[in-house]
Write an enzyme that holds these catalytic residues in place. Structure first.
Site, PDB file in Angstrom:
ATOM      1  CG  ASP A 146      -0.296  -0.174   2.535  1.00  0.00           C
ATOM      2  OD1 ASP A 146       0.884  -0.604   2.574  1.00  0.00           O
ATOM      3  OD2 ASP A 146      -0.933   0.118   3.559  1.00  0.00           O
ATOM      4  CE1 TYR A 147       5.206   5.338   3.332  1.00  0.00           C
ATOM      5  CE2 TYR A 147       6.962   4.366   2.024  1.00  0.00           C
ATOM      6  CZ  TYR A 147       6.496   5.386   2.839  1.00  0.00           C
ATOM      7  OH  TYR A 147       7.321   6.447   3.138  1.00  0.00           O
TER       8      TYR A 147
END
Ligand SMILES: NC(=O)c1ccc[n+]([C@@H]2O[C@H](COP(=O)([O-])OP(=O)(O)OC[C@H]3O[C@@H](n4cnc5c(N)ncnc54)[C@H](O)[C@@H]3O)[C@@H](O)[C@H]2O)c1
Ligand SMILES: *[C@@H]1O[C@H](CO)[C@@H](O)[C@H](O)[C@H]1NC(C)=O
Ligand SMILES: *[C@@H]1O[C@H](CO)[C@@H](O)[C@H](O)[C@H]1NC(C)=O
Ligand SMILES: CC(=O)N[C@H]1CO[C@H](CO)[C@@H](O)[C@@H]1O
Length: 307
Positions: A187-188
């Site tokens: 996600d990052y």
């Protein structure tokens, strides 16, 4: 003939720009003139900790007026109190950047209470640090909201005044995770690729508008702020966990000299050049070799607050 001459002219200009930017990227740039930010308003998101707090102090030293945004009220107070004790004009706002309506409400307040913003520093960021299948849905959505979507809404609010006065600067603190993929950071990495894409399109829009509003995007690897506690690389001499003071020095230099792109450490430029050329298998091999693939295996994240 006309086409040929025009292409030749553009190419000569391109070569000149290439030489200038290579010199700027590879050599110490302490000799470049720095812009004056005295009396200017600098808004920093995530100013209650880490890089955001240190950048606020640096802009304060240079005589700027600070607007501090953070979700963490305690952190916000510490940064504000420190700035005030140094005689810097500053105002703090508690805002949750994952809520775009709240961004708008807070931006309206800032415009009313402080006025226009000259330099916007989109710095706040969060990390989940879990592999895709273990990563809770809500946290992934939140990561995108804070690290990517918030950029749209802060910028939408403060860019119009910059365009009007044909002067301003939008700074995006992205990450090397915006330039490559790392296990445990799905996600990052997606959100930071979003931030990098945001920078590129925004810069293109400003270029096409012929406006003198600058953009800077910053892509560092791991920094010792606490956010990535537990992350490690295999050979710290080559890929060190950087100290926040060093990173902030480099960011200040980049912003004050209107540099469009800053990668840290310098080794990253070589990595990016190679990554553009080499096939995936080779990149993965080196990723393993340098310990990038497993850099998040012992990730703990922020345990305690640190400057
Ligand atoms: N630390 C690293 O290794 C590293 C590496 C590359 C890039 N970065 C990026 O640098 C930036 C600053 O990171 P840092 O290391 O100083 O982290 P940090 O955790 O010390 O600071 C981030 C700040 O953002 C605030 N914040 C988080 N969610 C928010 C929300 N919803 N609304 C408002 N504020 C919120 C936090 O309260 C905190 O004060 C981030 O964008 C991060 O992704 C960090
Ligand atoms: C938020 O503010 C921006 C800029 O003024 C505006 O374009 C947008 O429509 C606003 N969104 C909401 C939900 O109010
Ligand atoms: C951000 O945009 C500028 C201007 O287009 C560009 O020079 C720079 O390389 C971009 N940064 C990244 C990380 O792509
Ligand atoms: C609303 C909020 O939390 N922001 C606070 C930041 O710190 C200052 C100084 O203590 C408060 O006045 C703000 O209310």
């Amino acid at each position: 003939m006309e086409e040929f001459l025009e292409s030749l002219f553009v190419t000569l200009k391109a070569i000149l720009l290439l030489i200038i930017s290579t010199i700027r990227n590879l050599f110490p740039t302490g000799w470049l003139p720095r812009k004056d930010v005295r009396g200017q308003t600098v808004l920093v998101t995530g100013a209650g900790s880490g890089l955001g707090r240190l950048m606020s102090y640096e802009f304060g030293k240079l005589g700027a007026r600070l607007v501090l945004w953070d979700i963490n009220e305690e952190g916000n107070k510490t940064t504000l109190a420190e700035l005030e004790s140094r005689g810097v004009e500053a105002k703090a706002y508690t805002v949750d950047l994952s809520d775009y309506k709240e961004i708008n409400r807070t931006a309206d307040l800032v415009k009313k209470e402080v006025g226009k913003v000259d330099i916007l520093i989109n710095n706040a960021g969060i990390v989940t640090g879990k592999k895709l299948l273990q990563c809770p849905d809500e946290l992934m959505i939140k990561t995108m909201a804070v690290n990517t979507n918030a950029l749209f809404f802060t910028t939408k609010n403060f860019l119009p005044a910059m365009l009007e006065q044909n002067k301003g600067h939008i700074v995006t603190i992205a990450s090397m995770a915006g330039k490559c993929g790392v296990a445990g950071l799905v996600d990052y990495c997606a959100s930071k690729h979003g931030a990098v894409g945001f920078n590129d399109s925004l810069a293109s829009e400003l270029y096409s508008l012929k406006k003198d509003v600058k953009t800077t995007v910053v892509c560092p690897i791991y920094i010792n702020t606490g956010m990535f506690d537990g992350a490690q690389t295999r050979w710290p001499t080559l890929l060190p966990i950087m100290e926040p003071e060093f990173v902030v020095d480099c960011i200040m230099e980049a912003v004050l000299t209107d540099r469009a792109f800053l990668a840290l450490p310098k080794f990253s430029y070589i990595f990016m050049a190679l990554a553009g050329l080499l096939p995936t298998e080779v990149i993965s091999l080196y990723g393993d070799h340098f310990g990038i693939t497993h850099s998040m295996d012992h990730f703990k994240g922020r345990q305690s607050r640190r400057a």
